[in-house]
Design a protein around this motif. Structure first.
Motif: not given
Length: 424
Positions: A52, A358, A365
């Protein structure tokens, strides 16, 4: 819109009639049947961190997945053979941070392949294959997947043609699971190959993806070429386009991937690779046309340059699908021995059209902010050692350094895999 439906009765009819036809035609042959078994044990220890791009969030993942694969091949004669591959595996999670979406530790017994081949009947060079089988191309730019279907190969001298109709999971893959399965996508493929000169190949293809559940149809078509000049310069070129309907929107995208590897005639065979891949993007998301290129959905984008070990061609850590992105790749490698290699690969990623989203099917992500084309850079180290008989050892380490396309606080992502494969 024309759609073709593959009926289960068609598969049953072919399974029952083709082997009998083959055996009756080959009854005069005096060849004895041959049975082969090949067993492979493999396992990979996998670490992923910061998918992330936020160091403050604990999304570290580590696991290993031992697999035992058994392959059975029965050659009844020169006309007929049956092949089966069964895989027993268990993914064991070591740590998965705060993310609970990772797969569980359940065991699986997967029927990977089960098909029969009828060869040279009724014509020499003709092969009919029916059942669950692997579809794979050299760079896995089009497909790397097991599909259930019928496939016809015809080969003559320096050219060949392949036609197929298939679908995903007509019947259960995991034999010890009670999970249901859906017949949701059909694939119709035509693939031709021509070898104008020894060591050089030209291909053309059309792949129709019929998603019956979503009522979408996409047509992928293109050309590709690959070859080698005097053992030193290897090249490849992919050119593809996609047309059709997806989510009630017209799709019109294109993409390409070109590159070359030059190997120097000196100790350790040092080599340099230069490549560029491009997938079109969509600058106007409010109109009725989606110009984002997308691959077939069966691709894996896995291959090698000069080494003995495969790796993710678009980066181990980012690993994106070729859609609204440009990827410059520079690689350097050596072969310390005939069956070992060390490679260092650099990637520079650029978003073609500025969007907040994305990156399509990427391992990362986090979303881009739509303010910069600079997605970032990747760096991979790939080691392979195959010098021990029947044993393959490998390690891959990948880094992704986010660029200005992400928020300023975006942090570096890491991935690492080390594993082995042993045949006995």
């Amino acid at each position: 819109m024309i759609k073709v439906m593959i009926k289960k009765t068609l598969f049953l009819t072919l399974f029952s009639s083709l082997p009998m036809l083959c055996l009756s035609q080959a009854g005069a042959a005096e060849e004895q049947g041959k049975f082969e078994i090949e067993t492979t044990l493999e396992s990979e220890l996998n670490f992923q961190d910061n998918r992330d791009l936020d160091d403050d969030e604990d999304d570290f993942l580590s696991y290993f997945d031992p697999k035992l694969t058994v392959e059975f091949l029965y050659e009844a004669n020169s006309y007929f053979e049956i092949f089966t591959e069964i895989e027993a595996t268990k993914r064991i999670n070591i740590e998965h941070g705060d993310d609970t979406s990772f797969p569980s530790n359940d065991e699986e017994l997967n029927l990977k392949e089960l098909y029969f081949d009828v060869k040279d009947l009724p014509a020499e060079g003709l092969t009919v294959r029916a059942g669950r089988q692997e579809f794979e191309d050299k760079r896995e730019w089009l497909y790397d997947e097991e599909l259930d279907g019928i496939r016809v190969f015809y080969e003559q001298q320096n050219w060949s043609v392949e036609l197929s109709a298939s679908r995903q999971l007509s019947f259960r893959e995991n034999l010890i699971s009670d999970d249901s399965y859906d017949e949701h996508r059909n694939y119709y493929m035509a693939y031709t190959s021509y070898e104008p000169l020894k060591g050089h190949e030209l291909n053309a293809y059309t792949i129709v993806v019929d998603d019956r559940e979503a009522d979408d149809t996409l047509v992928h078509f293109g050309m590709r070429s690959s070859g080698r000049f005097q053992e030193q310069l290897a090249y490849w070129a992919e050119l593809g386009a996609v047309r059709g309907q997806e989510d009630n929107t017209d799709v019109r995208g294109y993409g390409f991937d070109v590159g070359a590897t030059y190997t120097f005639a000196s100790k350790f065979s040092p080599a340099l690779t230069l490549a560029y891949a491009f997938g079109s993007g969509d600058s106007d998301t409010d109109d009725s046309v989606d110009r984002n290129f997308r691959q077939t959905g069966l691709q894996d984008n896995t291959g090698r340059f000069i080494g003995v070990e495969d790796f993710q061609l678009y980066g181990e850590a980012l690993d994106p699908e070729l859609s609204n992105i440009g990827i410059l790749t520079i690689g350097a490698g050596i072969r310390p021995s005939p069956k070992s290699s060390v490679e260092l690969i650099y990637h520079h990623y650029r978003q073609n059209e500025l969007v907040e989203d994305e990156i399509r099917n990427a391992s990362i992500r986090a979303e881009t902010a739509g303010q910069s084309h600079d997605i970032g850079q990747g760096l991979d180290i790939v080691l392979g050692y195959h010098e021990i008989k029947n044993l393959q050892l490998y390690a891959r380490y990948g880094l992704f350094f986010p660029g200005d396309a992400f928020e300023e606080s975006a942090d570096t992502a890491h991935t690492f895999q080390v594993g082995f494969e042993y045949e006995f």
